[in-house]
Write a protein that holds these residues in place. Structure first.
Motif, mmCIF file in Angstrom:
data_model
loop_
_atom_site.group_PDB
_atom_site.id
_atom_site.type_symbol
_atom_site.label_atom_id
_atom_site.label_comp_id
_atom_site.label_asym_id
_atom_site.label_seq_id
_atom_site.Cartn_x
_atom_site.Cartn_y
_atom_site.Cartn_z
ATOM 1 N N GLU A 179 0.822 -1.217 0.000
ATOM 2 C CA GLU A 179 0.000 0.000 0.000
ATOM 3 C C GLU A 179 0.853 1.263 0.000
ATOM 4 O OE1 GLU A 179 -3.391 2.187 2.701
ATOM 5 O OE2 GLU A 179 -3.251 -0.003 2.763
ATOM 6 N N VAL A 180 1.909 1.299 0.817
ATOM 7 C CA VAL A 180 2.722 2.523 0.839
ATOM 8 C C VAL A 180 3.504 2.675 -0.469
ATOM 9 C CG1 VAL A 180 2.805 2.706 3.343
ATOM 10 C CG2 VAL A 180 4.639 1.503 2.155
ATOM 11 N N ALA A 181 3.865 1.566 -1.093
ATOM 12 C CA ALA A 181 4.561 1.644 -2.387
ATOM 13 C C ALA A 181 3.631 2.195 -3.467
ATOM 14 C CB ALA A 181 5.097 0.275 -2.785
ATOM 15 N N VAL A 182 2.342 1.851 -3.391
ATOM 16 C CA VAL A 182 1.359 2.400 -4.331
ATOM 17 C C VAL A 182 1.149 3.883 -4.060
ATOM 18 C CG1 VAL A 182 -1.105 2.397 -4.927
ATOM 19 C CG2 VAL A 182 0.142 0.235 -4.785
ATOM 20 N N ASN A 183 1.004 4.244 -2.799
ATOM 21 C CA ASN A 183 0.710 5.631 -2.440
ATOM 22 C C ASN A 183 1.904 6.573 -2.563
ATOM 23 O OD1 ASN A 183 -1.949 5.004 -1.932
ATOM 24 N ND2 ASN A 183 -1.619 4.648 0.245
ATOM 25 N N PHE A 184 3.119 6.005 -2.545
ATOM 26 C CA PHE A 184 4.340 6.811 -2.641
ATOM 27 C C PHE A 184 5.276 6.189 -3.681
ATOM 28 C CE2 PHE A 184 2.528 7.627 1.483
ATOM 29 C CZ PHE A 184 2.590 9.008 1.568
ATOM 30 N N PRO A 185 4.903 6.254 -4.947
ATOM 31 C CA PRO A 185 5.669 5.568 -5.988
ATOM 32 C C PRO A 185 7.063 6.145 -6.224
ATOM 33 C CG PRO A 185 3.970 6.933 -6.977
ATOM 34 C CD PRO A 185 3.734 6.946 -5.494
ATOM 35 N N ARG A 186 7.332 7.357 -5.761
ATOM 36 C CA ARG A 186 8.658 7.954 -5.944
ATOM 37 C C ARG A 186 9.576 7.722 -4.741
ATOM 38 N NH1 ARG A 186 4.947 11.143 -8.033
ATOM 39 N NH2 ARG A 186 4.838 12.542 -6.250
ATOM 40 N N VAL A 187 9.081 6.993 -3.734
ATOM 41 C CA VAL A 187 9.905 6.642 -2.574
ATOM 42 C C VAL A 187 10.402 5.218 -2.751
ATOM 43 C CG1 VAL A 187 9.921 6.290 -0.064
ATOM 44 C CG2 VAL A 187 8.625 8.193 -1.046
ATOM 45 N N ARG A 188 11.681 5.024 -2.497
ATOM 46 C CA ARG A 188 12.252 3.675 -2.531
ATOM 47 C C ARG A 188 12.099 3.061 -1.142
ATOM 48 N NH1 ARG A 188 15.317 7.257 -4.608
ATOM 49 N NH2 ARG A 188 16.905 7.232 -2.967
ATOM 50 N N PHE A 189 11.469 1.889 -1.086
ATOM 51 C CA PHE A 189 11.270 1.183 0.172
ATOM 52 C C PHE A 189 12.152 -0.060 0.183
ATOM 53 C CE2 PHE A 189 7.363 3.579 -0.432
ATOM 54 C CZ PHE A 189 7.193 4.156 0.818
ATOM 55 N N VAL A 190 12.830 -0.271 1.292
ATOM 56 C CA VAL A 190 13.696 -1.435 1.453
ATOM 57 C C VAL A 190 13.132 -2.283 2.583
ATOM 58 C CG1 VAL A 190 16.030 -2.253 1.961
ATOM 59 C CG2 VAL A 190 15.709 -0.107 0.702
ATOM 60 N N MET A 191 12.714 -3.498 2.241
ATOM 61 C CA MET A 191 12.195 -4.417 3.254
ATOM 62 C C MET A 191 13.366 -5.168 3.875
ATOM 63 S SD MET A 191 8.737 -5.992 1.521
ATOM 64 C CE MET A 191 9.581 -6.605 0.068
#
Length: 168
Positions: free
Chosen positions: A48-60
C-alpha cells in the motif's frame, strides 16, 4: 510503535523521504523481542505505501522472513520496493554447518530469490552486531549466484541509496 506501515500517521515521514530523495528502510518479518507484535512487521502493508508513494524507494529489511513469499510478491509488483538480505541467520555460526543444518530453509530462500528473477532488487546486509559479518557474507554468497554478486553486494545499494556515492 504499534502501528502498521500503511497507517496515515507515517505518511509525513514518507513525504519527507520523497522530498529529500532518501529511501525508507522498513523492518519486516520476525521481531528480535518477545514484546513486539509480528503483525505490524508483515511485508504486505509495504504494498500500500509503495502504491501511495511511488517515488519513494522502500527497502524491506530481513526479506520479510518468515513471509518470504509475500515479500517476494511485493518486491516483484513494485519498481520502488527492494529487499535487504540481513537477519536471515543470527549469532555465531560456521557457514558449512549452518548450510547443512538449515538446508531446507536456504533452498526455500533460493527458490523465491530465483522466482523474483531480478537481482537488482536485493541488497546485502548483515544485521550486525547480531551476526558475525564474515560468516554471514559467506552464507549470502551461497544464496546469490556469483554473476550477481557485484549487484547484490555493491551496485544495488549505491542505486537505492545514491547519496552513499558521495561518501565513498
Amino acid at each position: 510503535n504499534r502501528r502498521y506501515l500503511n497507517d496515515p500517521l507515517h505518511y509525513p515521514l514518507y513525504e519527507l523521504a520523497e522530498h529529500y530523495d532518501v529511501p525508507v528502510a522498513i523492518h519486516t518479518g520476525d521481531t528480535a523481542t518477545t514484546n513486539a507484535l509480528v503483525k505490524y512487521s508483515h511485508p504486505l502493508p509495504v504494498d500500500e505505501v509503495a502504491v501511495n508513494f511511488p517515488r519513494v524507494r522502500f527497502v524491506m529489511a530481513h526479506y520479510g522472513n518468515p513471509w518470504i513469499v509475500d515479500a517476494t510478491e511485493v518486491a516483484a509488483k513494485h519498481e520502488n520496493v527492494f529487499i535487504d538480505l540481513s537477519g536471515l541467520a543470527v549469532g555465531r555460526f560456521e557457514p558449512e554447518a549452518f548450510c547443512a543444518e538449515y538446508h531446507g530453509y536456504l533452498e526455500h530462500l533460493k527458490t523465491w530469490i530465483t522466482y523474483l528473477s531480478d537481482y537488482g532488487k536485493f541488497l546485502y546486509g548483515t544485521d550486525w552486531p547480531l551476526v558475525d559479518p564474515e560468516a554471514y557474507l559467506q552464507l549470502i554468497r551461497r544464496l546469490i549466484p556469483e554473476r550477481h554478486h557485484n549487484a547484490v553486494f555493491c551496485e544495488n545499494a549505491l542505486r537505492v541509496f545514491p547519496k552513499l556515492e558521495k561518501l565513498l
